[in-house]
Design a protein around this motif. Structure first.
Motif, PDB file in Angstrom:
ATOM      1  N   UNK A  50     -29.085   9.255   3.202  1.00 50.58           N
ATOM      2  CA  UNK A  50     -30.124   8.849   2.260  1.00 50.58           C
ATOM      3  C   UNK A  50     -30.609   7.429   2.508  1.00 50.58           C
ATOM      4  N   UNK A  51     -29.995   6.746   3.476  1.00 55.86           N
ATOM      5  CA  UNK A  51     -30.388   5.391   3.836  1.00 55.86           C
ATOM      6  C   UNK A  51     -29.575   4.326   3.119  1.00 55.86           C
ATOM      7  N   UNK A  52     -29.456   3.188   3.774  1.00 55.35           N
ATOM      8  CA  UNK A  52     -28.769   2.007   3.248  1.00 55.35           C
ATOM      9  C   UNK A  52     -27.385   2.326   2.692  1.00 55.35           C
ATOM     10  N   UNK A  53     -26.603   3.064   3.450  1.00 53.70           N
ATOM     11  CA  UNK A  53     -25.222   3.315   3.084  1.00 53.70           C
ATOM     12  C   UNK A  53     -24.998   4.369   2.023  1.00 53.70           C
ATOM     13  N   UNK A  54     -26.005   5.176   1.753  1.00 52.30           N
ATOM     14  CA  UNK A  54     -25.877   6.244   0.767  1.00 52.30           C
ATOM     15  C   UNK A  54     -25.996   7.589   1.481  1.00 52.30           C
ATOM     16  N   UNK A  55     -25.062   8.495   1.126  1.00 47.98           N
ATOM     17  CA  UNK A  55     -24.999   9.778   1.826  1.00 47.98           C
ATOM     18  C   UNK A  55     -24.783  10.913   0.832  1.00 47.98           C
ATOM     19  N   UNK A  56     -25.573  11.960   0.969  1.00 48.28           N
ATOM     20  CA  UNK A  56     -25.300  13.198   0.240  1.00 48.28           C
ATOM     21  C   UNK A  56     -24.206  13.912   1.033  1.00 48.28           C
ATOM     22  N   UNK A  57     -23.170  14.361   0.335  1.00 47.38           N
ATOM     23  CA  UNK A  57     -22.012  14.943   1.026  1.00 47.38           C
ATOM     24  C   UNK A  57     -21.542  16.218   0.329  1.00 47.38           C
TER      25      UNK A  57
ATOM     26  N   UNK B 266     -17.445  -4.178  -4.732  1.00 50.02           N
ATOM     27  CA  UNK B 266     -18.178  -5.451  -4.629  1.00 50.02           C
ATOM     28  C   UNK B 266     -18.419  -5.856  -3.178  1.00 50.02           C
ATOM     29  N   UNK B 267     -17.369  -5.774  -2.353  1.00 51.39           N
ATOM     30  CA  UNK B 267     -17.514  -6.125  -0.937  1.00 51.39           C
ATOM     31  C   UNK B 267     -18.469  -5.162  -0.231  1.00 51.39           C
ATOM     32  N   UNK B 268     -18.347  -3.891  -0.570  1.00 48.58           N
ATOM     33  CA  UNK B 268     -19.199  -2.847   0.016  1.00 48.58           C
ATOM     34  C   UNK B 268     -20.660  -3.095  -0.354  1.00 48.58           C
ATOM     35  N   UNK B 269     -20.921  -3.384  -1.624  1.00 52.69           N
ATOM     36  CA  UNK B 269     -22.288  -3.617  -2.079  1.00 52.69           C
ATOM     37  C   UNK B 269     -22.898  -4.836  -1.388  1.00 52.69           C
ATOM     38  N   UNK B 270     -22.119  -5.892  -1.216  1.00 52.71           N
ATOM     39  CA  UNK B 270     -22.619  -7.078  -0.513  1.00 52.71           C
ATOM     40  C   UNK B 270     -23.020  -6.726   0.916  1.00 52.71           C
ATOM     41  N   UNK B 271     -22.188  -5.924   1.562  1.00 54.86           N
ATOM     42  CA  UNK B 271     -22.485  -5.522   2.934  1.00 54.86           C
ATOM     43  C   UNK B 271     -23.747  -4.656   2.989  1.00 54.86           C
ATOM     44  N   UNK B 272     -23.911  -3.750   2.041  1.00 57.08           N
ATOM     45  CA  UNK B 272     -25.096  -2.874   2.016  1.00 57.08           C
ATOM     46  C   UNK B 272     -26.355  -3.658   1.683  1.00 57.08           C
ATOM     47  N   UNK B 273     -26.239  -4.638   0.780  1.00 60.09           N
ATOM     48  CA  UNK B 273     -27.409  -5.476   0.470  1.00 60.09           C
ATOM     49  C   UNK B 273     -27.830  -6.317   1.680  1.00 60.09           C
ATOM     50  N   UNK B 274     -26.856  -6.828   2.411  1.00 59.84           N
ATOM     51  CA  UNK B 274     -27.162  -7.591   3.616  1.00 59.84           C
ATOM     52  C   UNK B 274     -27.848  -6.709   4.653  1.00 59.84           C
ATOM     53  N   UNK B 275     -27.385  -5.483   4.779  1.00 58.59           N
ATOM     54  CA  UNK B 275     -27.989  -4.527   5.710  1.00 58.59           C
ATOM     55  C   UNK B 275     -29.425  -4.222   5.303  1.00 58.59           C
ATOM     56  N   UNK B 276     -29.635  -4.030   4.006  1.00 59.80           N
ATOM     57  CA  UNK B 276     -30.969  -3.702   3.491  1.00 59.80           C
ATOM     58  C   UNK B 276     -31.945  -4.860   3.706  1.00 59.80           C
ATOM     59  N   UNK B 277     -31.474  -6.098   3.566  1.00 60.61           N
ATOM     60  CA  UNK B 277     -32.359  -7.253   3.668  1.00 60.61           C
ATOM     61  C   UNK B 277     -32.703  -7.603   5.118  1.00 60.61           C
ATOM     62  N   UNK B 278     -32.086  -6.964   6.099  1.00 60.80           N
ATOM     63  CA  UNK B 278     -32.391  -7.260   7.504  1.00 60.80           C
ATOM     64  C   UNK B 278     -33.822  -6.931   7.866  1.00 60.80           C
TER      65      UNK B 278
END
Length: 195
Positions: A43-50, A181-193
């Motif tokens: 689904x993008x930016x670290x989100x997955x339908x599973x 929290x750590x995961x969300x920070x990593x995903x936000x950094x990925x999204x802002x690239x």
């Protein structure tokens, strides 16, 4: 070792094992890598339908959040639609059944059941419409603040009702894991690239 003995030992192990050791969001553990999941759609930016190992009959779709270094940090189940249910009776019955099961497993919880002051949709037959218009909240939350008995890997469990229209509602069950929290920070950094 005979099959009977192996089975007996397995049953005894499960009975004696603390319930927190079995706690997982639909069978998905914190930190599980995306490669280990049965991904239906990215689904993008670290989100997955599973597809999950331990589905529940009320839910028809499952989504995880996962980052490269943290693995899975959030697991969410989305319920089937309860159609032609303006009064919210069907969806609340299913919700209450899930709430009791979660209470048996995780103990104390906080309940949010209110209609906003001055809500436009305040009639009995507008119960689902009030949810749809964000004028009503119906949810239960398990976390340490309420004295819930959560395993170390789970920070919060939220059970809530949402609506797609004034007569069709569904239930969502979310497990926020300890690495969120750590995961969300990593995903936000990925999204802002891409900015």
């Amino acid at each position: 070792m005979s099959n009977y003995l192996q089975t007996a030992i397995g049953v005894i192990f499960l009975v004696l094992m603390p319930s927190y050791a079995l706690a997982q969001g639909f069978g998905i553990e914190q930190g599980t890598s995306v490669e280990e999941l049965d991904v239906v759609e990215d689904l993008g930016t670290g989100r997955y339908a599973v597809n999950v190992p331990s589905p529940y009959s009320e839910f028809e779709a499952y989504v995880v959040w996962a980052s490269d270094t943290q693995g899975v940090c959030l697991v969410r189940g989305a319920g089937k639609n309860h159609d032609n249910d303006r009064y919210g009776r069907s969806v609340r019955t299913a919700f209450d059944r899930l709430e009791r099961a979660l209470e048996e497993r995780y103990g104390e919880f906080g309940k949010g059941d209110f209609l906003n002051t001055g809500a436009l949709w305040d009639e009995e037959d507008e119960w689902v419409m009030a949810i749809h218009q964000s004028e009503r909240v119906y949810q239960s939350v398990w976390d340490v603040q309420y004295g819930s008995d959560l395993p170390d890997s789970v920070v919060e469990i939220i059970l809530t009702i949402d609506a797609v229209s004034g007569s069709s509602a569904w239930i969502e069950l979310q497990y926020r894991l300890a690495n969120f929290d750590e995961c969300q920070q990593e995903l936000e950094a990925l999204d802002s690239q891409g900015l």
